[in-house]
Design a protein around this motif. Structure first.
Motif, PDB file in Angstrom:
ATOM      1  N   GLN A  41      -2.114  -3.890 -20.348  1.00 19.05           N
ATOM      2  CA  GLN A  41      -1.281  -4.360 -19.492  1.00 19.05           C
ATOM      3  C   GLN A  41       0.358  -4.128 -18.980  1.00 19.05           C
ATOM      4  N   THR A  42       0.345  -4.563 -20.173  1.00 15.35           N
ATOM      5  CA  THR A  42       2.211  -4.551 -20.553  1.00 15.35           C
ATOM      6  C   THR A  42       2.381  -3.158 -20.235  1.00 15.35           C
ATOM      7  N   HIS A  43       1.620  -2.200 -20.565  1.00 23.57           N
ATOM      8  CA  HIS A  43       1.593  -0.418 -19.755  1.00 23.57           C
ATOM      9  C   HIS A  43       2.055  -0.731 -18.397  1.00 23.57           C
ATOM     10  N   HIS A  44       1.347  -0.997 -17.495  1.00 24.68           N
ATOM     11  CA  HIS A  44       1.067  -0.720 -16.260  1.00 24.68           C
ATOM     12  C   HIS A  44       2.005  -1.770 -15.187  1.00 24.68           C
ATOM     13  N   ARG A  45       2.066  -3.869 -16.478  1.00 27.54           N
ATOM     14  CA  ARG A  45       3.126  -4.659 -15.219  1.00 27.54           C
ATOM     15  C   ARG A  45       4.171  -3.838 -15.456  1.00 27.54           C
ATOM     16  N   GLY A  46       4.380  -3.048 -16.582  1.00 24.86           N
ATOM     17  CA  GLY A  46       5.980  -2.801 -16.080  1.00 24.86           C
ATOM     18  C   GLY A  46       6.102  -1.163 -14.422  1.00 24.86           C
ATOM     19  N   GLN A  47       4.714  -0.294 -14.840  1.00 25.50           N
ATOM     20  CA  GLN A  47       5.099   0.533 -13.578  1.00 25.50           C
ATOM     21  C   GLN A  47       5.115  -0.200 -12.384  1.00 25.50           C
ATOM     22  N   ALA A  48       4.029  -1.797 -12.131  1.00 27.60           N
ATOM     23  CA  ALA A  48       4.249  -2.056 -11.336  1.00 27.60           C
ATOM     24  C   ALA A  48       5.729  -2.673 -11.224  1.00 27.60           C
ATOM     25  N   HIS A  49       6.597  -2.897 -11.781  1.00 23.54           N
ATOM     26  CA  HIS A  49       7.197  -4.026 -11.710  1.00 23.54           C
ATOM     27  C   HIS A  49       9.164  -2.713 -11.831  1.00 23.54           C
ATOM     28  N   ALA A  50       8.443  -1.233 -11.224  1.00 24.82           N
ATOM     29  CA  ALA A  50       9.449  -0.471 -11.297  1.00 24.82           C
ATOM     30  C   ALA A  50       9.561  -0.210  -9.456  1.00 24.82           C
ATOM     31  N   MET A  51       7.809  -0.050  -9.370  1.00 29.45           N
ATOM     32  CA  MET A  51       8.046   0.185  -7.909  1.00 29.45           C
ATOM     33  C   MET A  51       7.986  -0.796  -7.080  1.00 29.45           C
ATOM     34  N   LEU A  52       8.607  -2.005  -7.716  1.00 32.90           N
ATOM     35  CA  LEU A  52       9.214  -3.664  -7.149  1.00 32.90           C
ATOM     36  C   LEU A  52      10.810  -3.136  -6.602  1.00 32.90           C
ATOM     37  N   ALA A  53      11.303  -2.085  -6.737  1.00 32.92           N
ATOM     38  CA  ALA A  53      12.735  -1.943  -7.690  1.00 32.92           C
ATOM     39  C   ALA A  53      12.615  -1.319  -5.540  1.00 32.92           C
ATOM     40  N   GLY A  54      12.014  -0.616  -5.416  1.00 26.85           N
ATOM     41  CA  GLY A  54      11.709   0.141  -4.141  1.00 26.85           C
ATOM     42  C   GLY A  54      11.358  -0.433  -3.144  1.00 26.85           C
ATOM     43  N   GLU A  62       0.529  -1.254  -0.297  1.00 27.84           N
ATOM     44  CA  GLU A  62       0.271   0.059   0.027  1.00 27.84           C
ATOM     45  C   GLU A  62       0.708   1.545   0.147  1.00 27.84           C
ATOM     46  N   SER A  63       2.071   1.090   0.060  1.00 25.73           N
ATOM     47  CA  SER A  63       2.905   2.346   0.624  1.00 25.73           C
ATOM     48  C   SER A  63       2.916   3.234  -0.424  1.00 25.73           C
ATOM     49  N   PRO A  64       2.864   4.358  -0.752  1.00 25.67           N
ATOM     50  CA  PRO A  64       2.581   5.270  -1.247  1.00 25.67           C
ATOM     51  C   PRO A  64       4.329   5.204  -2.932  1.00 25.67           C
ATOM     52  N   ARG A  65       4.211   5.073  -3.468  1.00 27.73           N
ATOM     53  CA  ARG A  65       5.463   5.136  -4.746  1.00 27.73           C
ATOM     54  C   ARG A  65       5.038   6.154  -5.725  1.00 27.73           C
ATOM     55  N   ILE A  66       6.441   6.499  -6.228  1.00 26.02           N
ATOM     56  CA  ILE A  66       6.097   7.238  -7.653  1.00 26.02           C
ATOM     57  C   ILE A  66       5.827   6.117  -8.578  1.00 26.02           C
ATOM     58  N   SER A  67       4.717   6.592  -9.943  1.00 26.07           N
ATOM     59  CA  SER A  67       3.836   6.122 -10.783  1.00 26.07           C
ATOM     60  C   SER A  67       2.736   6.830 -11.534  1.00 26.07           C
ATOM     61  N   PHE A  68       2.508   6.329 -12.239  1.00 25.01           N
ATOM     62  CA  PHE A  68       1.209   6.729 -12.814  1.00 25.01           C
ATOM     63  C   PHE A  68       0.104   6.457 -11.460  1.00 25.01           C
ATOM     64  N   PHE A  69      -0.129   5.280 -11.094  1.00 25.47           N
ATOM     65  CA  PHE A  69      -0.946   5.164 -10.054  1.00 25.47           C
ATOM     66  C   PHE A  69      -0.267   4.805  -8.555  1.00 25.47           C
ATOM     67  N   PRO A  70      -0.667   5.916  -7.344  1.00 25.69           N
ATOM     68  CA  PRO A  70       0.238   5.985  -6.441  1.00 25.69           C
ATOM     69  C   PRO A  70       1.202   4.700  -5.165  1.00 25.69           C
ATOM     70  N   SER A  71       0.253   3.099  -5.790  1.00 28.27           N
ATOM     71  CA  SER A  71       1.126   2.194  -5.564  1.00 28.27           C
ATOM     72  C   SER A  71       0.630   1.044  -5.663  1.00 28.27           C
ATOM     73  N   LEU A  72       1.749   0.344  -5.030  1.00 26.60           N
ATOM     74  CA  LEU A  72       1.342  -1.331  -6.161  1.00 26.60           C
ATOM     75  C   LEU A  72      -0.104  -1.564  -6.378  1.00 26.60           C
ATOM     76  N   LYS A  73      -0.334  -1.783  -4.431  1.00 24.64           N
ATOM     77  CA  LYS A  73      -2.550  -2.273  -4.965  1.00 24.64           C
ATOM     78  C   LYS A  73      -2.879  -1.063  -4.863  1.00 24.64           C
ATOM     79  N   ALA A  74      -2.948   0.412  -5.739  1.00 21.62           N
ATOM     80  CA  ALA A  74      -2.895   0.568  -6.516  1.00 21.62           C
ATOM     81  C   ALA A  74      -3.300   0.044  -8.262  1.00 21.62           C
ATOM     82  N   THR A  75      -1.892   0.374  -8.146  1.00 19.64           N
ATOM     83  CA  THR A  75      -1.591  -0.039  -9.700  1.00 19.64           C
ATOM     84  C   THR A  75      -1.963  -1.858 -10.462  1.00 19.64           C
ATOM     85  N   LEU A  76      -1.982  -2.391  -9.703  1.00 19.30           N
ATOM     86  CA  LEU A  76      -2.444  -3.959  -9.585  1.00 19.30           C
ATOM     87  C   LEU A  76      -4.090  -4.078  -9.856  1.00 19.30           C
TER      88      LEU A  76
END
Length: 185
Positions: free
Chosen positions: A136-149, A35-49
């Motif tokens: 799907q690919t676009h937003h999976r890439g964002q979630a993938h980048a968020m996981l790096a943090g 749930e932690s805030p992250r930098i991307s189009f959506f503010p968290s892994l939870k929101a993105t997925l």
């Protein structure tokens, strides 16, 4: 003879394998990281997925001939934990695989109705599928980048389609109950 639906069958399988591989490490997240805030189009892994899931619901329903429309996103985050979210994602991934398995040239060129609330959009099935896989690919890439943090390592997501990737996709195929014959159709 060329089969115009083959690419969509492979992309549906790729989508399911990439989602499995992206969701699998989420079980190892520390409390609060999902749930932690992250930098991307959506503010968290939870929101993105959750976004990927509800847009899949929206388009897969339309591709199946349904009228779900904007009801798909009445709750923008329907799942609060990674495990339940993945269960719902897997369900819609299987629906998409099943749909793409039945496609031929006639079905791909068929115009489908996409209920958008105040209007109904009409587009060819192949165009809608192309849009969905890109989304799907676009937003999976964002979630993938968020996981790096986070405390878990981002997984490899792009080794599923070509024959040389066979060894790299074995874990995903096994987890999804699929075989190499399903991929190399």
């Amino acid at each position: 003879m060329t089969d115009p639906a083959r690419v969509f069958r492979k992309l549906a399988l790729n989508n399911a394998m990439a989602n499995w591989r992206l969701h699998a490490p989420l079980a190892g997240l520390q409390p609060g990281e999902f749930e932690s805030p992250r930098i991307s189009f959506f503010p968290s892994l939870k929101a993105t997925l959750n976004h990927i899931l509800i847009v899949d619901w929206f388009y897969v329903d339309a591709l199946e001939g349904g009228t779900l429309g904007p009801k798909a996103w009445e709750n923008e985050e329907p799942f609060g934990d990674p495990s339940t979210l993945y269960g719902a994602q897997l369900d819609v991934d299987r629906r998409l695989i099943d749909l793409c398995t039945t496609l031929g040239p006639v079905e791909l060129s068929r115009v489908i109705a996409i209920h958008r609330g105040s209007r109904v959009q009409h587009d060819r099935m192949d165009d809608v599928l192309s849009h969905l896989f890109q989304h799907q690919t676009h937003h999976r890439g964002q979630a993938h980048a968020m996981l790096a943090g986070t405390s878990v390592k981002p997984p490899q997501l792009d080794e599923f389609i070509v024959g040389d990737d066979a060894d790299n996709r074995l874990d995903a195929l096994k987890a999804l109950g699929l075989s190499e014959d399903d991929v190399m159709l």
